[in-house]
Write an enzyme that holds these catalytic residues in place. Structure first.
Site, PDB file in Angstrom:
ATOM      1  N   LYS A 181       0.857  -1.185   0.000  1.00 51.12           N
ATOM      2  CA  LYS A 181       0.000   0.000   0.000  1.00 51.12           C
ATOM      3  C   LYS A 181       0.895   1.238   0.000  1.00 51.12           C
ATOM      4  O   LYS A 181       2.027   1.142   0.430  1.00 51.12           O
ATOM      5  CB  LYS A 181      -0.888   0.018   1.252  1.00 51.12           C
ATOM      6  CG  LYS A 181      -1.664  -1.272   1.501  1.00 51.12           C
ATOM      7  CD  LYS A 181      -2.905  -1.354   0.659  1.00 51.12           C
ATOM      8  CE  LYS A 181      -3.682  -2.641   0.961  1.00 51.12           C
ATOM      9  NZ  LYS A 181      -4.776  -2.879   0.048  1.00 51.12           N
TER      10      LYS A 181
ATOM     11  N   HIS B 229      -6.916 -13.333  -7.177  1.00 50.91           N
ATOM     12  CA  HIS B 229      -7.696 -12.373  -6.402  1.00 50.91           C
ATOM     13  C   HIS B 229      -9.134 -12.389  -6.904  1.00 50.91           C
ATOM     14  O   HIS B 229      -9.376 -12.559  -8.092  1.00 50.91           O
ATOM     15  CB  HIS B 229      -7.104 -10.962  -6.531  1.00 50.91           C
ATOM     16  CG  HIS B 229      -7.687 -10.012  -5.534  1.00 50.91           C
ATOM     17  ND1 HIS B 229      -8.923  -9.435  -5.714  1.00 50.91           N
ATOM     18  CD2 HIS B 229      -7.235  -9.562  -4.340  1.00 50.91           C
ATOM     19  CE1 HIS B 229      -9.193  -8.665  -4.663  1.00 50.91           C
ATOM     20  NE2 HIS B 229      -8.186  -8.728  -3.820  1.00 50.91           N
TER      21      HIS B 229
END
Length: 459
Positions: free
Chosen positions: A165, A284
């Protein structure tokens, strides 16, 4: 008998309560909410008809084929306890209706058309039984759990990951730096976020190069095998494969794909490439909640998970369970077992409507990710067991001292939990105590525990 034109009730042809299911049938459990005035038998028959051979009127060409051989059949209906006007309709499909080795075709048939049907207020596909004969037409996961452990040389514990992130906006060089720090600190994997593809601030090739450099540097310093999920998802299948080829040329162990937005056809192609070229494949599930979140309409995630095991993937995100409701915990563990085990018994309390035999299709590692941190570690170790990947994004990068200490804190917490479990301690009861003891000899863990004050788990 001549052709008889006209419209007749679906249930006359497609509702067959006496039907004995065959071992080769694909079985589906649908949650049906009929429109007012539509009897459940008709609603169940509508689903069977429109997802197999039926259409709204009798047609002349019906006489040119053997409908009894090819039609789907609604063979059982049961009311849903505690819900008014909701039923589970069980439908059996003959195997001949489906193309071999194509998840795309299977879904196009079973859920392609019928969900917009007027006679139904809502419809949800709760579970599928994939017959052994059909399972055998799929390659499945490129490698599976055992081969992955052998490639990574990591045994007897869950694997640790971290999503880098901020997910968007970092340059490739800074991104690679964060990857290096996390892997150097003790994580097994770092991860591209699902929406990191190839954007103006960071093109895919630059990211791949800097991440590979980070990986090799961390490997050299720690003596452990490291991985970074390089997201190969792209706008075309050709571009996706091109990225996977480049990853293979760099010698990295794993790539990644967003299987729902990318689509099952692209996913299966990538899974085949990964098996042929020794790459692990991380999956994902971006977009899953659009499909699976409504309780009465859509497709339950356990079906999407089964479909992924057929299409191919070595890891898939499957929720965290932690801090959720008890019922959800059982349901989640149900589809976690469907991902990992060879044979799963029917168990309605865990949402498993059919006994599923995967024969020798490799298993998929479930990935727990999203809002978890060191205090959750005992619960996660207890719930998911060794065959899982625990992913701490903010729980690593949010450490007050930086990324590498964040990684150290997670690794220490995990090793402490695994050791305690192996010594026979009860993680459910003593979890907080185990973490507190480990803090004494790890300042990094102590700092992490201070930031995310302990969460109470009622097991």
């Amino acid at each position: 008998v001549g052709f008889k034109a006209g419209v007749k009730d679906y249930k006359l042809t497609y509702y067959t309560p006496d039907y004995e299911t065959k071992d080769t049938d694909i079985l589906a459990a649908f949650r049906v909410t009929p429109q007012p005035g539509v009897p459940p038998e008709e609603a169940g028959a509508v689903v069977a008809a429109e997802s197999s051979t039926g259409t709204w009127t009798t047609v002349w060409t019906d006489g040119l084929t053997n409908l009894d051989r090819y039609k789907g059949r609604c063979y059982h209906i049961e009311p849903v306890a505690g819900e008014e006007n909701q039923f589970i309709a069980y439908v059996a499909y003959p195997l001949d209706l489906f193309e071999e080795g194509s998840v795309t075709n299977m879904f196009t048939s079973i859920v392609g058309n019928v969900f917009g049907f007027k006679a139904l207020r809502a419809l949800r596909l709760e579970d599928l039984r994939i017959p052994v004969a059909y399972v055998k037409t799929f390659q499945g996961p490129p490698h599976g759990i055992q081969v992955e452990r052998d490639k990574l040389n990591k045994y007897g514990r869950p694997l640790l990951g971290c999503t880098i992130k901020p997910k968007l906006g970092l340059s490739a060089k800074n991104y690679g730096r964060a990857v290096y720090e996390c892997l150097r600190g003790g994580l097994d994997f770092t991860k591209d976020d699902e929406n990191v593809n190839s954007q103006p601030f960071m093109r895919w090739r630059d990211r791949f190069l800097f991440c590979a450099e980070a990986l090799y540097k961390a490997q050299a310093e720690t003596g452990e095998i490291k991985g970074h999920y390089l997201n190969a998802t792209a706008g075309t299948c050709e571009e996706m494969i091109k990225r996977a080829v480049f990853a293979r040329e760099l010698g990295v162990p794993i790539v990644m794909h967003d299987y729902l937005t990318g689509g099952f056809t692209a996913n299966t192609s990538l899974a085949h490439y990964c098996r042929d070229n020794g790459l692990l494949l991380h999956i994902h599930r971006a977009m899953h909640a659009v499909i699976d979140r409504q309780k009465n309409h859509g497709i339950h995630f356990r079906v999407l998970a089964k479909a992924l095991r057929m299409s191919g993937g070595d890891h898939i995100h499957s929720g965290t369970v932690v801090g959720k409701l008890e019922g959800e915990r059982e349901i989640t563990l149900g589809f976690v077992d469907l991902l990992r085990d060879d044979f799963i018994e029917k168990d309605r309390s865990r949402g498993i409507y059919f006994t599923q035999d995967w024969v020798s299709l490799p298993g998929v590692l479930p990935v727990a990710s999203g809002g978890i941190h060191v205090w959750h570690m005992p619960a996660l170790t207890e719930i998911f067991g060794d065959d899982s990947v625990l992913q701490f994004g903010g729980g690593t990068l949010g450490h007050p001292w930086g990324n590498a200490p964040g990684a150290v804190a997670n690794r220490v917490a995990l090793e402490a939990c695994v050791q305690a479990r192996n010594e026979g301690r009860d993680l459910a009861r003593e979890g907080n105590e185990i973490i507190r003891e480990a803090c004494k000899w790890s300042p990094e863990l102590a700092a992490a525990c201070e930031v995310w004050k302990e969460i109470k788990f009622e097991f």
